[in-house]
Design a protein around this motif. Structure first.
Motif, PDB file in Angstrom:
ATOM      1  N   GLY A 177       0.817  -1.199   0.000  1.00  0.00           N
ATOM      2  CA  GLY A 177       0.000   0.000   0.000  1.00  0.00           C
ATOM      3  C   GLY A 177       0.852   1.250   0.000  1.00  0.00           C
ATOM      4  O   GLY A 177       2.075   1.192  -0.111  1.00  0.00           O
ATOM      5  N   ILE A 178       0.178   2.381   0.122  1.00  0.00           N
ATOM      6  CA  ILE A 178       0.879   3.667   0.210  1.00  0.00           C
ATOM      7  C   ILE A 178       0.029   4.609   1.059  1.00  0.00           C
ATOM      8  O   ILE A 178      -1.210   4.518   1.059  1.00  0.00           O
ATOM      9  N   ILE A 179       0.684   5.467   1.814  1.00  0.00           N
ATOM     10  CA  ILE A 179      -0.028   6.468   2.597  1.00  0.00           C
ATOM     11  C   ILE A 179       0.575   7.824   2.260  1.00  0.00           C
ATOM     12  O   ILE A 179       1.793   7.954   2.104  1.00  0.00           O
ATOM     13  N   THR A 180      -0.280   8.828   2.095  1.00  0.00           N
ATOM     14  CA  THR A 180       0.177  10.136   1.658  1.00  0.00           C
ATOM     15  C   THR A 180      -0.010  11.181   2.756  1.00  0.00           C
ATOM     16  O   THR A 180      -0.774  10.985   3.700  1.00  0.00           O
ATOM     17  N   ASN A 189      -8.631  10.296  20.062  1.00  0.00           N
ATOM     18  CA  ASN A 189      -7.203  10.043  19.918  1.00  0.00           C
ATOM     19  C   ASN A 189      -6.952   9.168  18.700  1.00  0.00           C
ATOM     20  O   ASN A 189      -7.537   8.104  18.555  1.00  0.00           O
ATOM     21  N   ILE A 190      -6.077   9.641  17.813  1.00  0.00           N
ATOM     22  CA  ILE A 190      -5.742   8.822  16.641  1.00  0.00           C
ATOM     23  C   ILE A 190      -4.440   8.046  16.859  1.00  0.00           C
ATOM     24  O   ILE A 190      -3.986   7.344  15.967  1.00  0.00           O
ATOM     25  N   ALA A 191      -3.870   8.179  18.036  1.00  0.00           N
ATOM     26  CA  ALA A 191      -2.568   7.571  18.284  1.00  0.00           C
ATOM     27  C   ALA A 191      -2.574   6.054  18.140  1.00  0.00           C
ATOM     28  O   ALA A 191      -1.558   5.445  17.820  1.00  0.00           O
ATOM     29  N   ASP A 192      -3.717   5.427  18.395  1.00  0.00           N
ATOM     30  CA  ASP A 192      -3.775   3.980  18.332  1.00  0.00           C
ATOM     31  C   ASP A 192      -4.059   3.442  16.932  1.00  0.00           C
ATOM     32  O   ASP A 192      -3.967   2.239  16.701  1.00  0.00           O
ATOM     33  N   GLU A 193      -4.411   4.326  15.994  1.00  0.00           N
ATOM     34  CA  GLU A 193      -4.675   3.858  14.632  1.00  0.00           C
ATOM     35  C   GLU A 193      -3.364   3.569  13.913  1.00  0.00           C
ATOM     36  O   GLU A 193      -2.342   4.208  14.149  1.00  0.00           O
ATOM     37  N   THR A 194      -3.419   2.610  13.017  1.00  0.00           N
ATOM     38  CA  THR A 194      -2.212   2.211  12.288  1.00  0.00           C
ATOM     39  C   THR A 194      -2.341   2.532  10.810  1.00  0.00           C
ATOM     40  O   THR A 194      -3.435   2.759  10.284  1.00  0.00           O
ATOM     41  N   VAL A 195      -1.212   2.524  10.148  1.00  0.00           N
ATOM     42  CA  VAL A 195      -1.155   2.798   8.717  1.00  0.00           C
ATOM     43  C   VAL A 195      -2.034   1.828   7.933  1.00  0.00           C
ATOM     44  O   VAL A 195      -2.711   2.199   6.971  1.00  0.00           O
ATOM     45  N   GLY A 196      -2.023   0.568   8.349  1.00  0.00           N
ATOM     46  CA  GLY A 196      -2.790  -0.451   7.634  1.00  0.00           C
ATOM     47  C   GLY A 196      -4.278  -0.179   7.575  1.00  0.00           C
ATOM     48  O   GLY A 196      -4.969  -0.667   6.676  1.00  0.00           O
ATOM     49  N   GLU A 197      -4.783   0.627   8.530  1.00  0.00           N
ATOM     50  CA  GLU A 197      -6.222   0.918   8.573  1.00  0.00           C
ATOM     51  C   GLU A 197      -6.646   1.989   7.574  1.00  0.00           C
ATOM     52  O   GLU A 197      -7.822   2.088   7.232  1.00  0.00           O
ATOM     53  N   VAL A 198      -5.706   2.792   7.104  1.00  0.00           N
ATOM     54  CA  VAL A 198      -6.076   3.918   6.239  1.00  0.00           C
ATOM     55  C   VAL A 198      -5.299   3.976   4.924  1.00  0.00           C
ATOM     56  O   VAL A 198      -5.577   4.811   4.078  1.00  0.00           O
ATOM     57  N   MET A 199      -4.327   3.097   4.729  1.00  0.00           N
ATOM     58  CA  MET A 199      -3.496   3.171   3.522  1.00  0.00           C
ATOM     59  C   MET A 199      -4.308   2.860   2.266  1.00  0.00           C
ATOM     60  O   MET A 199      -5.358   2.206   2.306  1.00  0.00           O
ATOM     61  N   THR A 200      -3.796   3.338   1.138  1.00  0.00           N
ATOM     62  CA  THR A 200      -4.365   3.000  -0.162  1.00  0.00           C
ATOM     63  C   THR A 200      -3.809   1.647  -0.589  1.00  0.00           C
ATOM     64  O   THR A 200      -2.587   1.468  -0.669  1.00  0.00           O
ATOM     65  N   LEU A 201      -4.692   0.688  -0.843  1.00  0.00           N
ATOM     66  CA  LEU A 201      -4.264  -0.643  -1.236  1.00  0.00           C
ATOM     67  C   LEU A 201      -3.951  -0.693  -2.731  1.00  0.00           C
ATOM     68  O   LEU A 201      -4.511   0.056  -3.529  1.00  0.00           O
ATOM     69  N   LYS A 202      -3.054  -1.585  -3.111  1.00  0.00           N
ATOM     70  CA  LYS A 202      -2.700  -1.814  -4.508  1.00  0.00           C
ATOM     71  C   LYS A 202      -2.427  -0.510  -5.260  1.00  0.00           C
ATOM     72  O   LYS A 202      -3.105  -0.171  -6.234  1.00  0.00           O
ATOM     73  N   PRO A 203      -1.428   0.257  -4.809  1.00  0.00           N
ATOM     74  CA  PRO A 203      -1.129   1.523  -5.489  1.00  0.00           C
ATOM     75  C   PRO A 203      -0.607   1.288  -6.908  1.00  0.00           C
ATOM     76  O   PRO A 203      -0.041   0.239  -7.222  1.00  0.00           O
ATOM     77  N   ILE A 204      -0.816   2.263  -7.757  1.00  0.00           N
ATOM     78  CA  ILE A 204      -0.265   2.215  -9.114  1.00  0.00           C
ATOM     79  C   ILE A 204       1.254   2.256  -9.004  1.00  0.00           C
ATOM     80  O   ILE A 204       1.817   3.029  -8.226  1.00  0.00           O
ATOM     81  N   THR A 205       1.930   1.433  -9.786  1.00  0.00           N
ATOM     82  CA  THR A 205       3.392   1.371  -9.729  1.00  0.00           C
ATOM     83  C   THR A 205       4.005   1.555 -11.113  1.00  0.00           C
ATOM     84  O   THR A 205       3.328   1.446 -12.139  1.00  0.00           O
ATOM     85  N   LEU A 206       5.299   1.822 -11.106  1.00  0.00           N
ATOM     86  CA  LEU A 206       6.089   1.917 -12.327  1.00  0.00           C
ATOM     87  C   LEU A 206       7.194   0.874 -12.274  1.00  0.00           C
ATOM     88  O   LEU A 206       7.460   0.285 -11.227  1.00  0.00           O
TER      89      LEU A 206
END
Length: 278
Positions: free
Chosen positions: A48-51, A73-90
């Motif tokens: 994934g990717i997070i921006t 509190n957002i401190a307990d949230e993780t990247v995996g919960e909000v990341m963009t799955l299957k990002p476009i790649t080069l």
């Protein structure tokens, strides 16, 4: 085009996070490195990717920090919960004009570069600006800012609310609004500015009164007052250099009489790459 492949311009090695990384830690990394995106890797694979934009949607408002419910509190949230799955790649062999076209069409600012299922780099807007600075002079063509700027500029007044500014950006599909006061240019506000001042997703869910209070604030509270400009007659490389040096994605364009003539954005520059280098 001497060095037209992604491998010659991508940033490598790449700073990455895992799905288990806390959002607060991801934000610290993005802020400290002044980057716009973090690829997310698990077991050596890109997942994934997070921006920066995505993280800003979750942040507590910069305008009314003390007004928030302290239990939020957002401190307990993780990247995996909000990341963009299957990002476009080069791939490293992708040509830069194709990469620029993908960024334009998908309105994204960073593309992970993958080779043999391994993340080997990332191509960002800044990398494309570096490409312009290095390769455009070789074309030996007179390409000026006025040839690629947008001359029909959407503006707002400094008392315009954050909510109305958001609405305008959404309906007009733009990321930057010059701010006026009695016909004079007094500032500029970007989508990032607005999102930095937004109520977080979690906070607004639990405290709608605070959410409304913030969104009805005037844009002058978050706008940038020190405005960088470029001349209509400037070379396109001049605009690219200013954007790269100051890490911004838009410039106000001024005519010979020092009046606003238009606006030029990273997207305009990337359109030039597609048109001139394909």
């Amino acid at each position: 085009m001497i060095n037209g492949m992604v491998r010659n311009w991508m940033s490598s090695p790449v700073t990455t996070v895992t799905p288990e990384t806390k959002l607060t830690e991801a934000r610290k990394i993005i802020d400290s490195l002044q980057i716009r995106a973090l690829p997310v890797v698990k077991d050596g694979k890109l997942v994934g990717i997070i921006t920066k934009r995505g993280l800003l949607r979750l942040d507590l408002s910069a305008l009314e920090n003390e007004a928030w419910n302290q239990e939020i509190n957002i401190a307990d949230e993780t990247v995996g919960e909000v990341m963009t799955l299957k990002p476009i790649t080069l791939t490293p062999e992708t040509l830069i004009p194709k990469a620029a076209r993908i960024m334009l069409e998908n309105k994204i600012t960073a593309l992970p570069v993958v080779e043999n299922d391994q993340l080997v780099g990332i191509l960002t807007n800044s990398d494309l600006l570096r490409f312009i600075l290095a390769e455009l002079p070789a074309l030996k063509k007179d390409i000026r800012v006025k040839n690629y700027m947008t001359d029909e500029v959407v503006t707002i007044e400094e008392e315009t609310t954050l909510l109305e500014s958001h609405r305008l950006m959404g309906t007009k599909r733009i990321r930057t609004l010059p701010v006026m006061n009695n016909g004079a240019l007094v500032g500029m506000v970007t989508r990032t500015d607005l999102m930095s001042s937004d109520p977080s997703r979690l906070a607004s869910r639990q405290n709608q009164d605070v959410s409304v209070k913030i969104l009805t604030q005037p844009v002058k509270k978050v706008m940038t007052k020190e405005i960088l400009t470029v001349s209509t007659e400037a070379e396109l490389t001049d605009a690219a250099k200013i954007m790269l040096d100051h890490k911004i994605h838009a410039l106000i364009v001024m005519d010979a009489d020092k009046k606003m003539a238009g606006i030029i954005t990273e997207s305009d520059l990337f359109l030039m790459i597609v048109q001139k280098f394909y």
